[in-house]
Design an enzyme around this catalytic site. Structure first.
Site, PDB file in Angstrom:
ATOM      1  N   LYS A  16      61.216   8.215  75.660  1.00 45.48           N
ATOM      2  CA  LYS A  16      61.336   9.682  75.579  1.00 45.48           C
ATOM      3  C   LYS A  16      60.187  10.315  76.334  1.00 45.48           C
ATOM      4  O   LYS A  16      59.397  11.069  75.768  1.00 45.48           O
ATOM      5  CB  LYS A  16      61.237  10.140  74.116  1.00 45.48           C
ATOM      6  CG  LYS A  16      62.298   9.609  73.204  1.00 45.48           C
ATOM      7  CD  LYS A  16      62.097  10.239  71.828  1.00 45.48           C
ATOM      8  CE  LYS A  16      62.769   9.421  70.746  1.00 45.48           C
ATOM      9  NZ  LYS A  16      62.236   9.717  69.422  1.00 45.48           N
ATOM     10  N   ARG A  39      39.298  23.729  67.595  1.00 43.16           N
ATOM     11  CA  ARG A  39      38.936  24.901  68.399  1.00 43.16           C
ATOM     12  C   ARG A  39      38.968  26.181  67.596  1.00 43.16           C
ATOM     13  O   ARG A  39      38.217  27.113  67.854  1.00 43.16           O
ATOM     14  CB  ARG A  39      39.910  25.059  69.578  1.00 43.16           C
ATOM     15  CG  ARG A  39      39.652  24.097  70.702  1.00 43.16           C
ATOM     16  CD  ARG A  39      40.821  24.021  71.637  1.00 43.16           C
ATOM     17  NE  ARG A  39      41.973  23.437  70.963  1.00 43.16           N
ATOM     18  CZ  ARG A  39      43.108  23.112  71.561  1.00 43.16           C
ATOM     19  NH1 ARG A  39      43.252  23.331  72.842  1.00 43.16           N
ATOM     20  NH2 ARG A  39      44.095  22.568  70.887  1.00 43.16           N
ATOM     21  N   SER A  96      45.458  21.765  76.982  1.00 42.24           N
ATOM     22  CA  SER A  96      46.302  21.012  77.917  1.00 42.24           C
ATOM     23  C   SER A  96      47.514  21.843  78.311  1.00 42.24           C
ATOM     24  O   SER A  96      47.952  21.821  79.469  1.00 42.24           O
ATOM     25  CB  SER A  96      46.755  19.697  77.284  1.00 42.24           C
ATOM     26  OG  SER A  96      45.643  18.887  77.018  1.00 42.24           O
TER      27      SER A  96
HETATM   28  P1  ADP Z   1      47.912  16.609  70.235  1.00 36.66           P
HETATM   29  O1  ADP Z   1      49.116  16.401  71.089  1.00 36.66           O
HETATM   30  O2  ADP Z   1      47.756  15.607  69.143  1.00 36.66           O
HETATM   31  O3  ADP Z   1      47.657  18.020  69.787  1.00 36.66           O
HETATM   32  P2  ADP Z   1      45.927  16.930  72.320  1.00 36.66           P
HETATM   33  O4  ADP Z   1      45.916  15.966  73.461  1.00 36.66           O
HETATM   34  O5  ADP Z   1      46.359  18.318  72.624  1.00 36.66           O
HETATM   35  O6  ADP Z   1      46.745  16.217  71.197  1.00 36.66           O
HETATM   36  O7  ADP Z   1      44.495  17.005  71.648  1.00 36.66           O
HETATM   37  C1  ADP Z   1      43.881  15.912  71.022  1.00 36.66           C
HETATM   38  C2  ADP Z   1      42.726  16.392  70.156  1.00 36.66           C
HETATM   39  O8  ADP Z   1      41.767  17.089  70.945  1.00 36.66           O
HETATM   40  C3  ADP Z   1      43.131  17.367  69.055  1.00 36.66           C
HETATM   41  O9  ADP Z   1      42.339  17.124  67.915  1.00 36.66           O
HETATM   42  C4  ADP Z   1      42.812  18.714  69.635  1.00 36.66           C
HETATM   43  O10 ADP Z   1      42.556  19.681  68.640  1.00 36.66           O
HETATM   44  C5  ADP Z   1      41.544  18.378  70.396  1.00 36.66           C
HETATM   45  N1  ADP Z   1      41.281  19.308  71.496  1.00 36.66           N
HETATM   46  C6  ADP Z   1      42.137  19.758  72.429  1.00 36.66           C
HETATM   47  N2  ADP Z   1      41.538  20.602  73.299  1.00 36.66           N
HETATM   48  C7  ADP Z   1      40.239  20.700  72.884  1.00 36.66           C
HETATM   49  C8  ADP Z   1      39.094  21.443  73.349  1.00 36.66           C
HETATM   50  N3  ADP Z   1      39.169  22.261  74.401  1.00 36.66           N
HETATM   51  N4  ADP Z   1      37.942  21.315  72.661  1.00 36.66           N
HETATM   52  C9  ADP Z   1      37.884  20.489  71.588  1.00 36.66           C
HETATM   53  N5  ADP Z   1      38.897  19.772  71.097  1.00 36.66           N
HETATM   54  C10 ADP Z   1      40.075  19.868  71.742  1.00 36.66           C
END
Ligand code: ADP
Length: 151
Positions: free
Chosen positions: A42, A92, A130
């Site tokens: 997927k 965040r 992201s």
């Molecule tokens: P998910 O798909 O599990 O949300 P992410 O790849 O978006 O995973 O994020 C992984 C981790 O990193 C999560 O705990 C998210 O809150 C944290 N995270 C994402 N962006 C930031 C940032 N800019 N600063 C600090 N932590 C972040």
């Protein structure tokens, strides 16, 4: 006993915010495994999985205690297999908190040896997400300053 933490996420893409959490996590843990949740059946990723693995590995090439792995199972199960007692996550804002709170409760229920550890984002990275990076990139904007590697 080594303190091993998993840093699980989609990392689509891995950002400077993520890098900051990993580097700060090194003060708490002996080893950190960046675990990319990925199901090849997927695949809805924007950035290709192999590309992202390579970029993250390059980012941390000076750190033998940081590994990059992929998984498509429960994070709590992966932690058990990898002998990781900690889940590292970043916070965040209150939206992250609400979400992380419920995931942490479920993970604790599934594996009661697992402790979730949260680091508050550094202010300069608080606005990086992201999903916003994907959106800017999709329409041709330059996102390189938000990433710890170049695209
Ligand atoms: P998910 O798909 O599990 O949300 P992410 O790849 O978006 O995973 O994020 C992984 C981790 O990193 C999560 O705990 C998210 O809150 C944290 N995270 C994402 N962006 C930031 C940032 N800019 N600063 C600090 N932590 C972040």
């Amino acid at each position: 006993m080594k303190r091993i933490a998993l840093f699980p996420g989609s990392f689509d893409p891995f950002t400077k915010g993520h890098e900051d959490i990993v580097l700060r996590g090194l003060q708490l843990f002996d080893e950190i495994y960046i675990a990319i949740g990925y199901n090849s059946q997927k695949d809805k990723r924007y950035f290709k999985i192999d590309f992202m693995i390579e970029k993250i590995q390059k980012t941390f090439s000076q750190y033998p205690q940081i590994k990059v792995i992929t998984y498509s199972e429960l994070t709590a199960e992966l932690a058990r297999k990898q002998k990781a007692k900690y889940l590292l996550r970043g916070l965040r804002n209150t939206t992250d908190f609400e979400y992380e709170n419920s995931i942490a409760q479920v993970n604790r229920y599934l594996n009661n040896e697992l402790e979730s550890v949260f680091l508050i984002t550094s202010p300069q990275f608080a606005a990086i997400s992201s999903s916003i990076i994907r959106e800017v990139h999709r329409y041709g904007g330059d996102v390189n300053s938000l990433l710890p590697y170049s695209l």
